[in-house]
Design an enzyme around this catalytic site. Structure first.
Site, mmCIF file in Angstrom:
data_model
loop_
_atom_site.group_PDB
_atom_site.id
_atom_site.type_symbol
_atom_site.label_atom_id
_atom_site.label_comp_id
_atom_site.label_asym_id
_atom_site.label_seq_id
_atom_site.Cartn_x
_atom_site.Cartn_y
_atom_site.Cartn_z
ATOM 1 N N THR A 96 0.836 -1.211 0.000
ATOM 2 C CA THR A 96 0.000 0.000 0.000
ATOM 3 C C THR A 96 0.872 1.264 0.000
ATOM 4 O OG1 THR A 96 -0.075 -0.179 2.403
ATOM 5 C CG2 THR A 96 -1.951 -1.071 1.195
ATOM 6 N N GLY A 97 2.175 1.059 -0.063
ATOM 7 C CA GLY A 97 3.110 2.201 -0.001
ATOM 8 C C GLY A 97 3.244 2.912 -1.342
ATOM 9 N N HIS B 18 23.388 4.452 -8.186
ATOM 10 C CA HIS B 18 23.015 4.558 -9.599
ATOM 11 C C HIS B 18 24.219 4.888 -10.495
ATOM 12 C CE1 HIS B 18 19.142 4.420 -7.865
ATOM 13 N NE2 HIS B 18 18.948 5.705 -7.683
ATOM 14 N N ARG C 130 15.804 18.466 -15.498
ATOM 15 C CA ARG C 130 15.808 17.065 -15.127
ATOM 16 C C ARG C 130 16.319 16.282 -16.324
ATOM 17 N NH1 ARG C 130 11.352 12.708 -13.159
ATOM 18 N NH2 ARG C 130 12.974 11.332 -12.373
HETATM 19 C C1 BG6 Z 1 16.216 7.552 -6.130
HETATM 20 C C2 BG6 Z 1 16.684 8.636 -5.196
HETATM 21 O O1 BG6 Z 1 16.995 6.422 -5.986
HETATM 22 O O2 BG6 Z 1 16.291 8.019 -7.454
HETATM 23 C C3 BG6 Z 1 15.902 9.910 -5.393
HETATM 24 O O3 BG6 Z 1 16.530 8.192 -3.860
HETATM 25 C C4 BG6 Z 1 15.891 10.308 -6.846
HETATM 26 O O4 BG6 Z 1 16.434 10.955 -4.602
HETATM 27 C C5 BG6 Z 1 15.463 9.135 -7.706
HETATM 28 O O5 BG6 Z 1 14.983 11.376 -6.986
HETATM 29 C C6 BG6 Z 1 15.543 9.463 -9.173
HETATM 30 O O6 BG6 Z 1 15.011 8.405 -9.905
HETATM 31 P P1 BG6 Z 1 14.288 8.653 -11.288
HETATM 32 O O7 BG6 Z 1 13.896 7.290 -11.727
HETATM 33 O O8 BG6 Z 1 13.105 9.537 -10.986
HETATM 34 O O9 BG6 Z 1 15.281 9.323 -12.166
#
Ligand code: BG6
Length: 803
Positions: free
Chosen positions: A46-47, A279, A377
């Site tokens: 549910t999160g 990442h 972004r």
């Molecule tokens: C997450 C981070 O792993 O990746 C977040 O905790 C970040 O801080 C997010 O916003 C970004 O992921 P995406 O898929 O939106 O680029």
């Protein structure tokens, strides 16, 4: 007997019979496989993550796998009470959608099936897990199936991991013959130690092959394409993917959102732990790894990834630039109830320079960058190739797209940004790439510019069907593709790489930035000789604290005396600059006189800035004629980070051209033993010095002074090295690593020039004390430094000298 007869008389009939039996058996086996049941348990159903991505990912899996033989049940679970949870899950299930290429009627049918196969249940106690297990078994039996496996997706905070893991292990494992896969979401620890602790805890409940640690960036289509792309274009890339051709690699993830609403998490992690440690590091390994012959082999890929970690050069403070958007501290104060004056040091922006120590990548900068509250972004990996072309034809006469003079780059465009979708871009003047099915060549709106070129300068490919990262990963979990996940070894190797940097930056104040487009050029950074720095000065109004602190240039270098010898005092930057100039002058003089310069250097942190200064700013330094000796060494292998030689290697040797035979590390590691008396390493070093250095008199010895008055590795009350005939001795330090090798005072005092560098507030007390004592080397070995006929000069920064 019958078979024998049959075979002898009618061989053809026998063969047909055998084939029929074989086909029947195969049919049986396939039927078994067809009925294999897979239960997927979504913990935290549910999160937010589940609502946003995971249910859709499970539905996507069902769309792909329905009718292919497996049979599924989906169990959404959480701590939420049953009724409430059912309501939430029902809503999510209602909102699921199919990709555009699935016909609406088919979509409705599959969605209906999926909804019927999905249920919510509260899962709290070990008994609840046991009951779930029983229900799965009963379902499998009722339907006349056999159990293929169970997947548990942990979409819960990490503090809950251990309890859940214990309950699954004790009460909800599938029976023999069926597999178990547990899927874990980051954060996997906060540093190396906590990651190790968590890994040990989980390792007591699950086997390594059962754990799937998610890094959702590995499911992003452009990232997942890096290895297949390298594989499919081996021929073109073979000669290009290396230090001779690659100028730099940029791995970037920029965000416009800030951390508002998440500061309780963010304050503990910051951008390096949140994004770079996982990442961006994962992406780096995919770019840098040696390509296994079979990129389809999970084991090979994972093994090659680990080799990248082994090749990473350690990071220093200077490998990073840090920023924090201006509103961050206020958000933390509000959300975490901090007092009015609270200022956070957590970075929300970081640029990091990474180098690899291997033949393929030596010297190639890998720049990692991520931040919140930035101007756009976007995520991408950009491999920029060197351009050695010099075009004779003027621009208007060139076939623009193919001109060798244009930038040459390969970009894995992860998403967002001006393109708005994942893509792979290859400059047309490189080669026409091959991409697998599922990717198609695309154009963009006219006039679109990327990385300094119009889009038309690239071969550009995008996925035919865009897929969310979690859908990609859920499918890979189902197919057991472990190379898309983080193994324990991989995780710990990554933390081992990042933790020392995180520790060293813990008290660094990040540069403040306003956020968004207003950041201007404030966060631009540049690299030079292994160091990163912001390109523009921080404007005054953004500097926290009193803006009136004196700058180094406000002070003159002062000369006076200390212990009756010349003393140079200044702010650190100028002090180091002065010392570096003096070392260069001594080198020039020695080379003019004898053709050689014998320089003995101490380890530790104070000389690091000097080494860097010498490496970066002294182009005329006669390195080719310089012999480097060690003043002292710790009894650790030379590649150990604690080794003084290792420090010298990192900060100086790798940046200058010194003949190898002019480098003289102390022989602390002989015959696989460290400083064993019987190996006579100290004697061997003394003999080497006597053989090469005229009169065993170094041209310059650089020393430091410890807070207990030690110098070199000669500590108070040392039974050796303070007097006598020995030139090189083994000693004991009161703190680790204890065993040391050191030049003796008598040898040091033969030098033509000795420089003692003392920096930092911590040295204040000993500086004061030693200024007053006489010649008492037993108590304060530094007081025994008195070159017999050479010169001694003290170099102290203001903090050490004035406190
Ligand atoms: C997450 C981070 O792993 O990746 C977040 O905790 C970040 O801080 C997010 O916003 C970004 O992921 P995406 O898929 O939106 O680029």
């Amino acid at each position: 007997m019958l078979a024998e007869l049959c075979c002898k008389r009618r061989p053809g009939l026998w063969r047909m019979l055998a084939v029929a039996v074989f086909v029947a058996l195969l049919g049986c086996l396939r039927a078994q496989e067809l009925r294999g049941h897979v239960s997927i348990v979504l913990l935290g159903a549910t999160g937010d993550l589940a609502k946003k991505y995971l249910w859709q990912g499970l539905f996507q899996l069902y769309l792909e796998e329905a009718g292919k033989g497996h049979n599924f049940s989906f169990h959404g679970t959480a701590l939420t009470a049953t009724e409430q949870g059912q309501e939430v899950v029902a809503k999510v299930l209602e909102s699921l959608s199919c990709p555009k290429d699935v016909a609406p009627a088919r979509c409705a049918e599959l969605k209906d099936q999926f909804q019927r196969l999905s249920q919510y249940r509260q899962l709290k106690t070990t008994e609840d897990y046991a009951a779930l297990s029983k229900d799965i078994e009963a379902l499998v039996q009722r339907e006349g199936l056999w159990e293929a496996g169970r997947i548990f997706y942990f979409s819960v905070p990490p503090f809950a991991y251990t309890d859940i893991a214990r309950s699954i292990n004790s009460s909800c494992r599938p029976g023999p013959g069926a597999w178990l896969r547990v899927v874990l979401e980051k954060p996997f620890g906060h540093n190396h130690l906590s990651a190790q602790q968590l890994a040990t805890d989980l390792g007591s409940f699950f086997h390594e092959e059962e754990m799937y640690r998610v890094d959702h960036y590995l499911g992003k289509q452009a990232v997942a394409q890096i290895l297949p792309f390298r594989d499919q274009n081996r021929k073109a890339l073979d000669g290009l993917w290396n230090r001779h051709h690659v100028e730099r690699v940029e791995i970037v993830m920029k965000e416009t959102v800030d951390a508002e609403g998440r500061t309780s998490f963010y304050e503990e992690y910051g951008v390096i732990r949140d994004v770079l440690q996982n990442h961006l590091t994962e992406i780096l390994t995919l770019v840098a790894m040696e390509l296994p012959p079979d990129v389809g082999s999970s084991e090979d890929v994972l093994r090659h990834k680990l080799q990248v970690f082994q090749a990473l050069q350690g990071l220093q403070k200077g490998s990073a630039v840090l920023g924090q958007y201006q509103a961050y501290s206020e958000q933390v104060r509000k959300e975490l109830d901090k007092p009015a004056g609270f200022l956070s040091l957590t970075p929300t922006f970081a640029g990091i320079l990474v180098h690899l120590d291997n033949l393929r990548w030596e010297g190639v900068p890998f720049l990692l960058m991520s931040g919140k509250a930035l101007d756009e972004r976007v995520g991408y990996v950009r491999v920029l190739f060197r351009n050695r072309a010099c075009c004779a034809q003027s621009e208007q006469h060139r076939a623009a797209e193919q001109s060798a003079c244009l930038p040459r780059q390969i970009v894995f465009y992860i998403g967002h940004g001006v393109l708005g979708s994942p893509a792979v871009l290859v400059s047309r003047n490189l080669f026409r790439p091959t991409l697998p099915g599922g990717w198609e060549q695309v154009g963009g709106p006219p006039g679109l510019h990327l990385f300094g070129c119009p889009l038309s300068d690239f071969y550009a490919y995008s996925p035919v069907r865009e897929q969310d990262a979690y859908s990609v990963l859920i499918s890979r979990i189902f197919h057991g593709r472990k190379d898309s996940f983080i193994t324990t070894e991989n995780l710990l190797a990554s933390w081992a790489f990042w933790t020392p940097l995180l520790d060293s930056l813990a008290h660094e104040a990040p540069r403040l930035y306003p956020g968004g487009a207003e950041n201007g050029h404030l966060l631009d950074f540049e690299f030079s000789g292994g160091q990163l720095s912001f390109s523009v000065q921080q404007p005054e109004q953004l500097v926290p604290g009193p803006g009136s602190a004196p700058a180094p240039s406000d002070f003159q270098v002062l000369r006076s005396t200390y212990r009756d010898r010349p003393l140079v005092t200044a702010w650190p930057e100028e002090l180091i600059a002065k010392l570096a100039d003096d070392v260069e002058a001594a080198a020039m003089k020695a080379v003019r006189r004898t053709g050689q310069f014998h320089l003995a250097l101490s380890g530790g942190s104070s000389p690091v800035a000097l080494f860097q200064q010498l490496a970066m700013g002294h182009y005329a330094f006669p390195w080719a004629h310089t012999h480097l000796w060690l003043v002292d060494e710790r009894c650790v292998p030379l590649w150990d980070p604690e080794s003084n030689f290792q420090g010298l290697q990192t900060h100086l040797l790798q940046h200058v051209r010194l003949p190898h035979y002019n480098v003289h590390p102390m022989p602390v590691h002989l015959r696989q033993r460290l400083c064993a008396e019987e190996d006579q390493g100290a004697q061997a070093y003394a003999e080497e010095i006597s053989a090469l250095v005229a009169n065993s008199s170094f041209d310059l010895v650089l020393l430091g002074m410890g807070t207990d008055g030690h110098t070199a590795s000669l500590f108070p009350q040392s039974p050796t090295g303070l007097e006598g005939e020995q030139l090189v001795v083994l000693t004991e330090s009161p703190s680790g690593p204890r065993r040391r090798m050191s030049l003796s005072l008598p040898l040091i005092n033969r030098a033509r020039r000795v420089a003692v560098l003392v920096m930092g507030r911590l040295k204040r007390e000993i500086t004061l004390l030693v200024s007053r004592v006489g010649h008492e080397p037993k108590k304060w070995p530094i007081s025994g430094v008195r070159p017999v006929s050479g010169q001694l000069v003290w170099y102290m920064d203001y903090e050490a000298f004035l406190g």
